[in-house]
Enzyme design. Structure first.
Site, PDB file in Angstrom:
ATOM      1  N   HIS A 136      -1.199  -2.222  17.156  1.00  0.00           N
ATOM      2  CA  HIS A 136      -2.201  -3.026  16.443  1.00  0.00           C
ATOM      3  C   HIS A 136      -3.554  -3.071  17.149  1.00  0.00           C
ATOM      4  CE1 HIS A 136       1.703  -4.302  14.833  1.00  0.00           C
ATOM      5  NE2 HIS A 136       1.031  -4.281  13.698  1.00  0.00           N
ATOM      6  N   LYS A 180      -7.181  -2.357   7.182  1.00  0.00           N
ATOM      7  CA  LYS A 180      -8.080  -3.217   6.417  1.00  0.00           C
ATOM      8  C   LYS A 180      -9.488  -3.136   6.976  1.00  0.00           C
ATOM      9  CE  LYS A 180      -4.911  -6.716   4.749  1.00  0.00           C
ATOM     10  NZ  LYS A 180      -4.268  -7.934   5.128  1.00  0.00           N
ATOM     11  N   HIS A 217       3.885   1.438   2.510  1.00  0.00           N
ATOM     12  CA  HIS A 217       5.108   0.727   2.096  1.00  0.00           C
ATOM     13  C   HIS A 217       5.818   1.523   1.002  1.00  0.00           C
ATOM     14  CE1 HIS A 217       2.413  -2.848   3.192  1.00  0.00           C
ATOM     15  NE2 HIS A 217       3.385  -2.896   4.074  1.00  0.00           N
ATOM     16  N   LYS A 261      -5.652   6.520  10.163  1.00  0.00           N
ATOM     17  CA  LYS A 261      -4.701   5.422  10.009  1.00  0.00           C
ATOM     18  C   LYS A 261      -5.244   4.438   8.976  1.00  0.00           C
ATOM     19  CE  LYS A 261      -2.068   2.141  12.694  1.00  0.00           C
ATOM     20  NZ  LYS A 261      -1.723   1.522  13.932  1.00  0.00           N
ATOM     21  N   CYS A 321       2.586 -10.434  20.282  1.00  0.00           N
ATOM     22  CA  CYS A 321       1.712  -9.750  19.326  1.00  0.00           C
ATOM     23  C   CYS A 321       2.092 -10.209  17.921  1.00  0.00           C
ATOM     24  CB  CYS A 321       1.855  -8.229  19.441  1.00  0.00           C
ATOM     25  SG  CYS A 321       1.002  -7.394  18.068  1.00  0.00           S
ATOM     26  N   CYS A 355      -1.866  -4.137  22.361  1.00  0.00           N
ATOM     27  CA  CYS A 355      -0.657  -3.653  21.670  1.00  0.00           C
ATOM     28  C   CYS A 355      -0.966  -2.247  21.155  1.00  0.00           C
ATOM     29  CB  CYS A 355      -0.310  -4.572  20.501  1.00  0.00           C
ATOM     30  SG  CYS A 355       0.772  -3.764  19.301  1.00  0.00           S
ATOM     31  N   HIS A 392       0.856  -1.195   0.000  1.00  0.00           N
ATOM     32  CA  HIS A 392       0.000   0.000   0.000  1.00  0.00           C
ATOM     33  C   HIS A 392       0.890   1.243   0.000  1.00  0.00           C
ATOM     34  CE1 HIS A 392       0.985   0.348   4.220  1.00  0.00           C
ATOM     35  NE2 HIS A 392       0.354  -0.774   4.542  1.00  0.00           N
ATOM     36  N   CYS A 420       3.093  -7.372  15.437  1.00  0.00           N
ATOM     37  CA  CYS A 420       4.483  -6.907  15.578  1.00  0.00           C
ATOM     38  C   CYS A 420       5.472  -8.035  15.342  1.00  0.00           C
ATOM     39  CB  CYS A 420       4.769  -6.410  16.995  1.00  0.00           C
ATOM     40  SG  CYS A 420       3.833  -5.009  17.525  1.00  0.00           S
TER      41      CYS A 420
END
Ligand code: MSP
Length: 524
Positions: free
Chosen positions: A147, A301, A21, A298, A126, A144, A18, A129
């Protein structure tokens, strides 16, 4: 010979790439392309991180093998980088056989040196991570923080790395080497984390994580992803604990390792400690970039707001990635979080690339044709000490010093500021009036100054916009490629006397995204 070695983080392949990245790969690519204009030998590494529980779970849920998932998604990353003109020299996959073999040797060397021991452990893992978290890391609700998921309680006998043994050396290194963590404001965060550092698990039982490299001589344990992942930066060069390759000796230590702020701890605590244990020098700089949000939210998905670079390319019907590359680099000061929205994208690239830079070249070439039949005469050529020439040379120096501090966004701003100065110069000197008043040489020299400025801009902007800058160079009838210009050889006054262009050859180098001619582009 001057060398420069840059790396990016290697991406997990449990999904497709995405724009987050892409942000990192573009940033590293811009750095690499800039340094190629200054150094003899630049090596740019990227790749994919393919082992671990995350891939194991995703592939199982899809009913395919982990390797099938990795192959399919690694290809998506490669295609995406090709579409963005990412000029990496090597793409490493942690499932490459030679990488896997060296990982086992690295682990063995750490064991032989007494840095790894076996230990029974209960910890909070996690999967997002791919890391154990300490209760101190969690949110008030026990989640976490990155996440927002509850970590899983894991009770296992694992191999542990004696991270605590390196605590003092790490603190000293960070304090004595202000360039090691960039931007510098991130160093305190790392020093605080180091205060509470404990030994870390570096393997998982094969029963819980089977998709990984087995520990040599103990196949009940899988080498846990961070030794595997981080070592890519040296295995890609052919590092071997018994016999380091020529490439390793040539390129290591890395000059800059570009990563996101979320994986700073791994790169500035775990990674240097592993290197210290292997008796290998540390990278010169770890550069942490900020995160990209979409419309200030943020990307996730579950929210359904994940954008891939090809979505942007399709929305605006872009023929090459330059506008997207440019926007990503200027959307935030280097190291800070940035945002993408279609509106901001369109406005920014229209303002900087179309109105400011593209129009400047276009109208100047048109005047050269109108008043001088597209020809430069020898008395048009201006001296390198005129104000515009001095400004151009100063801009090259400011861009270089920005890059020396990895300030990619700020360097782009220097270029835009210079283009503003040149636009103002054209408006103030009004070559169309000079032509009317028959002040021929004066008029011609203004046009020459602009064309030379455009040659300078084409060279220093090429790392961001290689295609547009190549078009600029073609419009200026240059033989050399914009990306290949060595900045130290950029001298004023090199556009020679002679025919430069003619009416039919003049083309805009960048069209406004909402222009009629850009035509098929969807209106946003
Ligand atoms: N596999 C690990 C890195 C191992 S490096 C030895 C990993 N992978 S990742 O796919 O989750 O992230 C890869 C890189 O992309 C990281 O540097 C991360 O910070 C970056 N980004 C992921 N999402 C991002 C944004 N939304 N914005 C900017 N960068 C982001 O971590």
């Amino acid at each position: 010979m001057t060398k420069y070695y840059l790396t990016t983080a290697i991406d997990y392949v449990n999904g497709a790439p995405h724009i987050g990245h892409a942000y990192e790969k573009i940033q590293t690519d811009v750095l690499a392309r800039h340094y190629r204009q200054r150094y003899d030998d630049v090596f740019f590494l990227t790749g994919t991180d393919e082992h671990g529980i995350k891939i194991q779970k995703t592939s199982a849920a899809m009913g395919i093998t982990p390797k099938e998932l990795c192959d399919a998604n690694a290809n998506k990353f490669k295609e995406c980088w090709a579409g963005l003109d990412i000029s990496y020299n090597k793409f490493i996959r942690t499932t490459d056989k030679d990488h896997e073999a060296i990982i086992q040797k690295i682990f063995k060397k750490l064991q032989d040196n007494g840095d790894i021991y076996k230990h029974s452990y209960t910890g909070l893992y996690c999967t997002g991570c791919e890391s154990f978290l300490s209760p101190r890391d969690l949110t008030e609700d026990g989640l976490c923080p990155d996440h927002l998921k509850k970590p899983e309680e894991v009770k296992e006998e694992n191999y542990f790395f004696k991270l605590s043994k390196y605590k003092d050396r790490l603190i000293e290194h960070i304090k004595n080497n202000p360039d090691f963590i960039q931007p510098a404001f991130r160093a305190n965060e790392v020093l605080n984390q180091l205060e509470h550092i404990e030994d870390i698990s570096v393997s998982r039982s094969k029963d819980s994580v089977s998709w990984g490299v087995p520990v040599l001589g103990d196949d009940t344990q899988t080498i846990y992803v961070w030794i595997d992942a981080l070592s890519n930066y040296i295995t890609a060069l052919g590092y071997d604990p018994e016999n380091p390759s020529e490439n390793f000796k040539k390129y290591w230590p890395a000059d800059v390792q570009v990563i996101g702020k979320d994986i700073l701890k791994f790169h500035t605590i775990y990674w240097p400690a592993f290197l210290m244990a292997l008796d290998i020098p540390l990278p010169k700089t770890v550069l942490a970039h900020g995160w990209i949000t979409i419309d200030q939210t943020k990307m996730s998905k579950s929210i359904g707001n994940v954008i891939a670079p090809k979505d942007v390319m399709e929305t605006f019907n872009l023929e090459h990635p330059d506008a997207f590359r440019y926007f990503m680099m200027v959307t935030a000061p280097t190291g800070r979080d940035g945002n993408y929205s279609d509106m901001e994208f369109k406005e920014r690239v229209n303002a900087d690339l179309a109105n400011n830079i593209g129009n400047l070249l276009n109208r100047t070439l048109n005047m050269l044709v109108k008043y001088f039949d597209g020809e430069i005469k020898s008395d048009f050529i201006t001296a390198s000490d005129n104000e515009i020439a001095k400004e151009a040379q100063k801009t090259v120096e400011s861009v270089k010093s920005r890059f020396d501090k990895f300030e990619v966004a700020e360097a782009a701003q220097e270029i835009v500021n210079f283009a503003n100065v040149v636009n103002k110069y054209v408006n103030d000197t009004a070559p169309w009036s000079l032509a009317k008043e028959e002040k021929i040489t004066e008029c011609a020299q203004v046009l020459y100054n602009v064309l030379e400025s455009m040659r300078f801009i084409g060279a220093i902007l090429a790392p961001y916009c290689p295609n547009i800058c190549q078009d600029i160079y073609e419009q200026l009838n240059r033989e050399e490629k914009a990306v290949d210009v060595k900045l130290d050889n950029l001298r004023w006054g090199e556009i020679p006397a002679g025919k430069l262009t003619e009416k039919e050859k003049i083309k805009p180098v960048f069209l406004r995204l909402d222009s009629e001619i850009a035509g098929a582009a969807k209106k946003v």
